[in-house]
Design an enzyme around this catalytic site. Structure first.
Site, short mmCIF file in Angstrom:
data_model
loop_
_atom_site.label_atom_id
_atom_site.label_comp_id
_atom_site.label_asym_id
_atom_site.label_seq_id
_atom_site.Cartn_x
_atom_site.Cartn_y
_atom_site.Cartn_z
N ASP A 12 -4.32 16.79 48.90
CA ASP A 12 -3.31 16.76 48.44
C ASP A 12 -3.08 15.12 47.97
O ASP A 12 -3.61 14.27 48.54
CB ASP A 12 -2.01 16.81 49.39
CG ASP A 12 -0.58 17.24 48.70
OD1 ASP A 12 -0.54 17.27 47.56
OD2 ASP A 12 0.36 17.32 49.42
N ASN A 14 -2.88 13.81 44.64
CA ASN A 14 -3.48 13.55 43.25
C ASN A 14 -2.71 13.07 42.28
O ASN A 14 -2.69 12.00 41.58
CB ASN A 14 -4.26 14.78 42.63
CG ASN A 14 -5.50 15.24 43.29
OD1 ASN A 14 -6.01 14.56 44.28
ND2 ASN A 14 -6.16 16.43 42.90
N ARG A 25 -0.80 12.69 35.42
CA ARG A 25 -1.24 13.47 36.81
C ARG A 25 -2.57 13.90 36.86
O ARG A 25 -3.44 13.94 37.60
CB ARG A 25 -0.26 14.83 37.08
CG ARG A 25 1.14 14.23 37.25
CD ARG A 25 1.92 15.71 37.57
NE ARG A 25 1.49 16.33 38.71
CZ ARG A 25 1.64 16.25 40.17
NH1 ARG A 25 2.26 15.43 40.28
NH2 ARG A 25 1.09 17.19 41.03
N HIS A 29 -6.24 14.46 39.29
CA HIS A 29 -7.21 15.48 39.47
C HIS A 29 -8.52 15.28 39.18
O HIS A 29 -9.50 15.89 39.58
CB HIS A 29 -6.56 16.74 38.59
CG HIS A 29 -5.25 17.37 38.78
ND1 HIS A 29 -4.75 17.44 40.40
CD2 HIS A 29 -4.18 17.58 38.25
CE1 HIS A 29 -3.42 17.65 40.47
NE2 HIS A 29 -3.11 18.15 39.13
N GLU A 59 1.42 29.24 44.88
CA GLU A 59 2.75 28.65 44.51
C GLU A 59 2.38 27.69 43.34
O GLU A 59 3.32 27.42 42.37
CB GLU A 59 3.64 27.88 45.57
CG GLU A 59 4.31 28.81 46.70
CD GLU A 59 2.95 29.57 47.43
OE1 GLU A 59 2.15 28.93 47.66
OE2 GLU A 59 3.58 30.42 47.92
N ARG A 63 3.77 25.35 38.41
CA ARG A 63 3.76 24.00 37.86
C ARG A 63 3.81 24.06 36.31
O ARG A 63 3.37 25.24 35.67
CB ARG A 63 2.41 23.36 38.60
CG ARG A 63 2.58 23.04 39.85
CD ARG A 63 1.39 21.89 40.27
NE ARG A 63 1.65 21.52 41.72
CZ ARG A 63 1.04 20.77 42.10
NH1 ARG A 63 0.12 19.98 41.62
NH2 ARG A 63 0.88 20.77 43.38
N LEU A 124 -24.78 24.71 53.96
CA LEU A 124 -23.27 24.45 54.08
C LEU A 124 -22.84 25.61 53.22
O LEU A 124 -23.24 25.89 52.06
CB LEU A 124 -22.83 23.26 53.33
CG LEU A 124 -21.47 23.03 53.32
CD1 LEU A 124 -20.81 22.60 54.62
CD2 LEU A 124 -21.13 21.73 52.40
N ARG A 181 -5.25 17.32 56.14
CA ARG A 181 -4.35 17.11 54.87
C ARG A 181 -4.08 15.68 54.57
O ARG A 181 -3.80 14.86 55.40
CB ARG A 181 -2.89 17.82 55.19
CG ARG A 181 -1.97 17.74 54.01
CD ARG A 181 -0.79 18.58 53.87
NE ARG A 181 -0.13 18.55 52.62
CZ ARG A 181 0.40 19.63 52.06
NH1 ARG A 181 0.74 20.62 52.98
NH2 ARG A 181 0.96 19.57 51.02
N SER A 189 1.79 24.36 53.92
CA SER A 189 2.03 24.68 52.62
C SER A 189 1.25 25.98 52.42
O SER A 189 0.77 26.48 51.29
CB SER A 189 1.78 23.91 51.41
OG SER A 189 2.33 22.65 51.75
N GLU A 200 -7.28 22.41 64.94
CA GLU A 200 -6.81 20.95 65.39
C GLU A 200 -6.30 20.37 63.90
O GLU A 200 -6.80 20.50 62.87
CB GLU A 200 -7.87 19.97 65.78
CG GLU A 200 -8.20 20.65 67.06
CD GLU A 200 -7.33 20.14 68.48
OE1 GLU A 200 -6.28 19.11 67.96
OE2 GLU A 200 -7.04 20.98 69.07
#
Ligand code: IPE
Ligand code: IPE
Ligand code: MG
Length: 232
Positions: A12, A14, A25, A29, A59, A63, A124, A181, A189, A200
Site C-alpha cells: 500500500d 503507491n 498516481r 504504481h 473494492e 477506483r 518460491l 502492510r 482491508s 503475526e
C-alpha cells in the site's frame, strides 16, 4: 533465525508516494513494480516458501476508470509477460488467487499460461491476489460446500472447520506466518480473512515504492522476536 514460511504483503501507498513527488498516481504504481521485484529477489535469497502479494482488491474495481485500466489493462499484463520467463528460470511457482473471470481475456490467458508453465517448479511459491477479497474467498468456499450438500455428497451437519478450510484459496499451503502492510494504515482491508487467523501482523510507515531490502530485513527481525502461542 526463525524465518516465516509464508509471508503475505498488503502493498500500500503507491498513490501517496507519487503525490509526494508531485507525480500522477500511476507513477507510484510503476515504481511499486520495482519493489515487487526486490521483494521476490529477497524471498528467493532467504529461501522463503511462499510469498503472497495483494495487488488488486475486489473494492479496487471502484477506483477511477483510468487507474483501473492502467493497472489491469496495462501494468499487470505487461509485467507478467515480461517477467514470467525470468521467474520460471528461478524456479518460481506462480499462482493467482481471486475472481479472475472479471479480468480482461488477454490477462486471464497470460495468467493461465504462466501458472501452467511454472506449475512443477519447486522454488518460491509466488501468489498474486488479483480481484481478490477475503469475503469473496469465504463466500466462494461456502458456495462450493452448499453445492456438495445439494447434490447429496455431504450433509450440512458434516461441515467442519476443516471442510471449509479445504475450499478456501491456498488451503494446500502453510497459512501466512507474517503479514506486512506498508504505508502506515493499520487494517486488513478485506485481505485473507480466513487464512490470517494466527498470522503475526507487521505495520510500517514506509510507502510501498520505498519498501526495499533493508525494510524487509527489519520486518523479519521484528518477526523473529515475536512469541507465537496460537492460544495455547
Ligand atoms: C496500493 O497503493 C496499490 C493498489 C491498491 C493497487 P494505493 O494505490 O492504494 O496507494 P495509496 O494508498 O492511495 O497511497
Ligand atoms: C489494499 O489497499 C488493497 C491492496 C493493496 C491491493 P487499499 O489502498 O485498497 O485499502 P484501503 O482503501 O486503504 O483500505
Ligand atoms: Mg491504498
Amino acid at each position: 533465525m526463525t524465518l516465516p514460511r509464508h509471508i503475505a504483503i498488503i502493498m500500500d501507498g503507491n498513490g501517496r508516494w507519487a503525490n509526494k513527488q508531485g507525480l500522477p498516481r500511476i507513477a507510484g504504481h510503476k515504481v511499486g513494480v520495482e519493489s515487487v521485484r526486490a521483494a521476490i529477489k529477497f524471498c528467493l535469497a532467504k529461501k522463503i516458501e511462499v510469498l503472497t502479494l495483494f495487488a488488486f482488491s475486489t473494492e479496487n474495481w471502484e477506483r477511477p476508470k483510468e487507474e483501473v485500466g492502467f493497472l489491469i489493462g496495462h501494468l499487470f499484463t505487461e509485467v507478467l509477460g515480461k517477467e514470467i520467463s525470468e521467474l520460471h528460470k528461478n524456479g518460481v511457482q506462480f499462482r493467482v488467487i481471486g475472481e479472475i473471470e472479471k479480468l480482461d481475456k488477454k490477462l486471464q490467458q497470460s495468467i493461465h499460461e504462466a501458472e501452467k508453465l511454472t506449475a512443477n517448479n519447486s522454488g518460491l511459491k509466488l501468489v498474486v491476489a488479483l480481484s481478490y477479497s477475503g469475503r469473496w474467498d469465504i463466500t466462494k468456499a461456502t458456495q462450493q460446500l452448499c453445492y456438495e450438500v445439494e447434490v447429496g455428497k455431504l450433509k450440512s451437519s458434516d461441515i467442519t472447520i476443516e471442510l471449509l478450510n479445504d475450499r478456501v484459496s491456498l488451503h494446500d499451503l502453510p497459512e501466512p506466518d507474517l503479514l506486512i502492510r506498508t504505508s502506515g494504515e493499520k487494517r486488513i482491508s478485506n485481505f485473507m480473512l480466513w487464512q490470517l487467523a494466527y498470522t503475526e501482523l507487521y505495520f510500517t510507515d514506509i510507502l510501498w515504492p520505498d519498501f526495499r531490502e533493508d525494510a524487509f530485513t527489519e520486518a523479519l527481525n521484528v518477526y523473529e522476536n515475536r512469541s507465537r502461542r496460537f492460544g495455547k
